[in-house]
Write an enzyme that holds these catalytic residues in place. Structure first.
Site, PDB file in Angstrom:
ATOM      1  N   VAL A 377       0.810  -1.434  -0.043  1.00 50.98           N
ATOM      2  CA  VAL A 377      -0.009   0.076   0.002  1.00 50.98           C
ATOM      3  C   VAL A 377       0.960   1.493   0.182  1.00 50.98           C
ATOM      4  O   VAL A 377       0.494   2.278  -0.642  1.00 50.98           O
ATOM      5  CB  VAL A 377      -0.917   0.023   1.044  1.00 50.98           C
ATOM      6  CG1 VAL A 377      -1.471   1.289   1.552  1.00 50.98           C
ATOM      7  CG2 VAL A 377      -2.065  -0.975   1.008  1.00 50.98           C
ATOM      8  N   ALA A 378       1.997   1.086   0.821  1.00 52.45           N
ATOM      9  CA  ALA A 378       2.840   2.421   0.884  1.00 52.45           C
ATOM     10  C   ALA A 378       3.347   2.636  -0.619  1.00 52.45           C
ATOM     11  O   ALA A 378       3.528   3.866  -0.927  1.00 52.45           O
ATOM     12  CB  ALA A 378       3.938   1.942   1.904  1.00 52.45           C
ATOM     13  N   ASP A 498      42.937 -37.343   3.966  1.00 47.80           N
ATOM     14  CA  ASP A 498      42.632 -36.587   5.054  1.00 47.80           C
ATOM     15  C   ASP A 498      41.788 -37.615   5.823  1.00 47.80           C
ATOM     16  O   ASP A 498      41.187 -38.441   5.433  1.00 47.80           O
ATOM     17  CB  ASP A 498      42.092 -35.303   4.678  1.00 47.80           C
ATOM     18  CG  ASP A 498      41.185 -34.579   5.900  1.00 47.80           C
ATOM     19  OD1 ASP A 498      41.933 -34.339   6.719  1.00 47.80           O
ATOM     20  OD2 ASP A 498      39.928 -34.415   5.728  1.00 47.80           O
TER      21      ASP A 498
HETATM   22  C1  GDG Z   1       1.469 -10.052   2.293  1.00 51.25           C
HETATM   23  C2  GDG Z   1       2.361  -9.353   3.299  1.00 51.25           C
HETATM   24  C3  GDG Z   1       3.716  -7.889   1.643  1.00 51.25           C
HETATM   25  C4  GDG Z   1      -5.716  -3.256   0.076  1.00 51.25           C
HETATM   26  N1  GDG Z   1      -6.987  -2.764   0.160  1.00 51.25           N
HETATM   27  C5  GDG Z   1      -7.701  -2.912  -1.074  1.00 51.25           C
HETATM   28  C6  GDG Z   1      -6.691  -3.500  -2.041  1.00 51.25           C
HETATM   29  N2  GDG Z   1      -5.652  -3.813  -1.280  1.00 51.25           N
HETATM   30  C7  GDG Z   1      -4.506  -4.251  -2.038  1.00 51.25           C
HETATM   31  C8  GDG Z   1      -3.236  -3.218  -2.207  1.00 51.25           C
HETATM   32  C9  GDG Z   1      -2.224  -3.960  -2.122  1.00 51.25           C
HETATM   33  C10 GDG Z   1      -2.839  -5.459  -1.394  1.00 51.25           C
HETATM   34  O1  GDG Z   1      -3.982  -5.606  -1.254  1.00 51.25           O
HETATM   35  C11 GDG Z   1      -2.028  -5.380  -0.025  1.00 51.25           C
HETATM   36  O2  GDG Z   1      -0.758  -5.769  -0.027  1.00 51.25           O
HETATM   37  P1  GDG Z   1       0.209  -5.612   1.278  1.00 51.25           P
HETATM   38  O3  GDG Z   1       1.538  -5.539   0.966  1.00 51.25           O
HETATM   39  O4  GDG Z   1      -0.155  -4.271   2.126  1.00 51.25           O
HETATM   40  O5  GDG Z   1      -0.325  -6.734   2.358  1.00 51.25           O
HETATM   41  P2  GDG Z   1      -0.758  -8.636   2.264  1.00 51.25           P
HETATM   42  O6  GDG Z   1      -1.777  -8.672   1.208  1.00 51.25           O
HETATM   43  O7  GDG Z   1      -1.161  -8.685   3.733  1.00 51.25           O
HETATM   44  O8  GDG Z   1       0.382  -9.276   1.742  1.00 51.25           O
HETATM   45  C12 GDG Z   1       2.808  -8.191   2.917  1.00 51.25           C
HETATM   46  C13 GDG Z   1       2.780  -8.884   0.515  1.00 51.25           C
HETATM   47  O9  GDG Z   1       2.341  -9.941   1.050  1.00 51.25           O
HETATM   48  C14 GDG Z   1       3.554  -8.999  -0.683  1.00 51.25           C
HETATM   49  O10 GDG Z   1       4.540  -9.611  -0.513  1.00 51.25           O
HETATM   50  O11 GDG Z   1       3.825  -6.602   1.293  1.00 51.25           O
HETATM   51  O12 GDG Z   1       3.930  -7.771   4.010  1.00 51.25           O
HETATM   52  O13 GDG Z   1       1.865  -9.419   4.611  1.00 51.25           O
HETATM   53  O14 GDG Z   1      -1.829  -4.712  -3.357  1.00 51.25           O
HETATM   54  O15 GDG Z   1      -3.581  -2.642  -3.155  1.00 51.25           O
HETATM   55  N3  GDG Z   1      -7.126  -3.695  -3.079  1.00 51.25           N
HETATM   56  C15 GDG Z   1      -8.644  -3.475  -3.468  1.00 51.25           C
HETATM   57  N4  GDG Z   1      -9.266  -2.968  -2.583  1.00 51.25           N
HETATM   58  C16 GDG Z   1      -9.066  -2.363  -1.288  1.00 51.25           C
HETATM   59  O16 GDG Z   1      -9.597  -2.297  -0.545  1.00 51.25           O
HETATM   60  N5  GDG Z   1      -8.825  -3.538  -4.792  1.00 51.25           N
END
Ligand code: GDG
Length: 725
Positions: A377-378, A498
């Site tokens: 997200v960041a 060895d």
């Molecule tokens: C695991 C690890 C690591 C979120 N809210 C909505 C939405 N999202 C999408 C975002 C993003 C994804 O979901 C979230 O990705 P994250 O990285 O924040 O977290 P996790 O899914 O828990 O993933 C994490 C990741 O794997 C990748 O290796 O970064 O640390 O825990 O893409 O865009 N998408 C939509 N609606 C939402 O409300 N459509």
């Protein structure tokens, strides 16, 4: 290239079976891998995974045919009860909290561990039944649900090209070691050629855990385990920038309408899956604190809090949802009025274009997990802001903070720090927002999702081609027969062996590493063959070698060449050691024995050895570096040097080593064979004439011409040579 992705979920989740309907599976893993496959233009890909709880056993075949034909996905059917123990149980109540370094939330249940093993086997079966593996097949296994799978695949296909990537953090060894099945998990992972993590910290945590649990050391991230080289490395996952910086009229108008509906108030945005690792509650406390401290913000800011439903059947998550919702109601109830609701709370997943609109409409985004593998997200927010406006507040405990240093980095456990960061963000001048975002955007562009995937796949390629190259050096049965032929036809033979690690396995206690009867028998027979000089060339003391081998018709070399004894003769010293210097070295080594529990000093006639094979390896690496430093200054400008062996530091005369000693025995020999496993044996491999047959026991870089996997093979070679005599 054929790419086989194996992950907990396929990219589509079944919503209904009659007619077959599906939606995109949620989460960063699926979106990331999918984006990589598209960007890299990989047409030949298969994706194996679970298809969601709507799939019933009777529908499996029908779904499988459709998904396989249309999407090249192999859905796995997992019975409901098993899934519950595997997913809600072991994956999310044991591994998830433990790996996020929250061990107090972790539970350890034998039946759930059993379900984890059984489910990994189901994935394995689906893989074996559906995928043909050839030289061009790359198998990429993902995440904490499938940590046993790499070894299962390796056992079935020893030459397969396998990578494993962990999307969540890998905890420090102190935490990881609380897992009762820690060895099994590491064993499972080390079946891969490459094990990848998001950050250097997780990579090091893994290497340190492997060292503590399995006693394996690494060199530049390379581990040798079960006779194979495994690369452990960092691959920070990127995003597909183009999705987020896309110009789109619909998104533009959504941005305008969000701003208008909120009367152009400052917008703080927060979007996460419901999870205790995401730190949502602390975010609310910080916002509350801000509204208390800065009355001028009341009525001027709005927090859009979007929580995406997740793991609703786990009780902990239900409790957390209640806690968040109560806090939202409390803040809105206390600060809100007819014209202003401080928090707009939504419990749902937004469509992607709406998500991007929110990224673009907000002034501040709060990404403040207590712990997060990476957090996409960041990165998505940063990529979305081509207008160079907006401020990212990012937790130092998200993997992404290692790449996005220009964000406002916070410790999410401090409500005060969080609240101050929101204040700083809301007050930040636009030019400062701009240059921070620009620097981050450039970094994201350089290491995007394509680069991440390519780097990972190339790394598997590199490791497996090294393995192939090593194979050409393997001393196979066919080569052993050839060796025997040369041996039989030669007139004067020299066999240098060895001892520790070559003829017997390395033991925690050196005195326990005694020769087997079989070995004694083979050495006796070999030494009795006419014109055959069999030499045990070891770093050990003469007394020990004499005790076990004196009665055999073989030569003995002790202390790497300082002492030599031909059969039936007495020992001959090849060097000397100044007594005063010996005392000084001994004193230093003894002081380090006191500092490093389980280390011990071995005093020999001409050398002194500091052994640390039984010590804690992490502490040892620090202490040994200090010891070597101290010894180095003591022996500078003397005839001595430091030898770094396998978990031993030894001081010996510089002029003597196994190489010089071995060469002195070669004269007129038309058959020279040398076997060894350690760095000291490399001197021998390097120095011997080119025609010599040099054999390393174990894999890893070596000057030897051939390698054999273990000590068992060394004995087989000796037995082959004595056959017919
Ligand atoms: C695991 C690890 C690591 C979120 N809210 C909505 C939405 N999202 C999408 C975002 C993003 C994804 O979901 C979230 O990705 P994250 O990285 O924040 O977290 P996790 O899914 O828990 O993933 C994490 C990741 O794997 C990748 O290796 O970064 O640390 O825990 O893409 O865009 N998408 C939509 N609606 C939402 O409300 N459509």
């Amino acid at each position: 290239m054929k790419l086989v992705i194996i992950a907990n979920r396929i990219p589509l989740t079944i919503r209904g079976t009659d007619p077959l309907t599906f939606v995109r599976s949620p989460g960063g893993l699926v979106s990331g891998i999918d984006a990589f496959i598209k960007k890299a233009n990989i047409s030949n890909r298969v994706w194996i995974g679970w298809a969601g709880s709507h799939v019933k056993k009777k529908d499996v075949e029908k779904i499988k045919t459709t998904l396989e034909e249309e999407q090249n996905c192999i859905p796995i059917y997992i019975p409901e009860k098993l899934m519950d123990k595997f997913y809600n149980g072991f994956s999310n109540k044991t591994l998830w909290p433990l790996f996020h370094n929250m061990p107090t939330f972790a539970s350890y249940k034998q039946d759930e561990w059993q379900a984890y093993q059984d489910t990994n086997k189901l994935f394995f079966k689906a893989f074996v039944d559906n995928v043909e593996v050839d030289k061009d097949t790359y198998i990429w296994i993902h995440d904490y649900h499938l940590m046993l799978l790499p070894s299962m695949v390796r056992e079935f296909y020893p030459d397969a090209k396998i990578g494993f990537f962990l999307h969540i953090p890998f905890p420090p060894p102190e935490t990881f070691m609380q897992l009762p099945w820690r060895k099994e998990i590491l064993d499972g992972l080390l079946g891969a050629d490459v094990v990848g993590f998001h950050t250097y910290e997780y990579t090091m945590n893994f290497l340190r855990s492997a060292s503590r649990v399995l006693g394996v050391e690494h060199s530049m991230g390379e581990i040798v385990y079960s006779g194979r080289m495994i690369k452990v490395d960092t691959f920070p996952m990127g995003i597909d920038i183009d999705i987020f910086n896309l110009k789109d009229e619909k998104i533009d108008s959504q941005v305008v309408s969000i701003k208008e509906i909120l009367h152009h108030k400052k917008i703080i945005f927060s979007v996460d899956r419901l999870d205790y690792t995401k730190g949502v509650y602390n975010r609310l406390l910080a916002y509350e604190d801000l509204l208390k401290r800065r009355e001028d913000f009341r009525g001027r800011v709005v927090l859009i809090l979007n929580v995406v439903p997740s793991r609703e059947s786990v009780e902990h998550y239900q409790r957390m949802k209640r806690q968040i919702e109560e806090k939202v109601a409390e803040i809105n109830g206390f600060f809100g009025c007819v014209e202003w609701v401080p928090i707009l709370y939504h419990y749902k997943s937004l469509p992607v274009n709406e998500l991007i609109s929110h990224y673009r409409a907000c002034d501040v985004i709060l990404v403040t997990p207590i712990k997060d593998g990476m957090n996409l997200v960041a990165k998505e927010f940063v990529a979305s802001r081509q207008d160079l406006k907006g401020v990212l507040i990012l937790s130092e405990f998200a993997g992404a903070s290692k790449e996005l240093g220009e964000a406002l980095i916070v410790n999410p456990n401090s409500i005060e720090e969080l609240s101050k960061a929101i204040e700083t963000a809301l007050d930040m001048p636009e030019d400062e927002q701009g240059f921070r975002l620009k620097a981050m955007q450039e970094r994201l562009r350089r290491y995007d999702i394509l680069r991440w995937g390519n780097d990972f796949v190339n790394s598997i390629k590199e490791v497996s081609s090294k393995r192939e190259a090593l194979k050409t050096k393997e001393l196979t049965n066919r080569l052993i027969r050839k060796l025997k032929e040369i041996f039989n036809n030669s007139k004067k033979r020299l066999i240098l062996l060895d001892y520790d690690g070559t003829l017997v396995p390395i033991s925690r206690n050196p005195n326990a590493a005694i020769p087997t009867e079989e070995l004694i028998y083979a050495l006796n027979k070999l030494g009795s063959i006419e014109n055959t000089n069999v030499v045990i060339i070891s770093g050990r003391k003469k007394d020990w070698l004499e005790k076990w081998f004196k009665h055999l018709p073989i030569s003995l070399i002790a202390e790497h060449g300082c002492l030599i004894k031909s059969p039936g003769e007495s020992w001959e010293a090849k060097c000397c050691l100044n007594q005063e210097m010996r005392e000084k070295i001994k004193n230093i080594m003894e002081s380090y024995v006191d500092k490093l529990p389980q280390a011990f000093l071995e005093e020999k006639d001409f050398t002194l050895a500091f052994h640390y094979r039984n010590a804690d390896q992490e502490m040892a690496s620090l202490r040994v570096a200090e010891l070597v430093d101290e010894l180095g200054s003591l022996i500078a400008n003397t005839e001595l040097n430091i030898l770094m062996g396998n978990k031993v530091v030894e001081i010996r005369p510089a002029s003597i080593n196994k190489g010089t000693t071995a060469v002195s025995l070669c004269q007129d020999c038309d058959f020279i064979m040398a076997m060894g496993d350690d760095v000291t044996d490399e001197d021998m491999f390097k120095a011997l004439p080119q025609k010599s047959i040099t054999i390393k026991v174990g894999t890893g870089p070596s000057f030897a011409r051939y390698y054999i996997p273990s000590q068992k093979n060394a004995l087989e070679i000796l037995n082959a040579l004595v056959e017919d005599y």
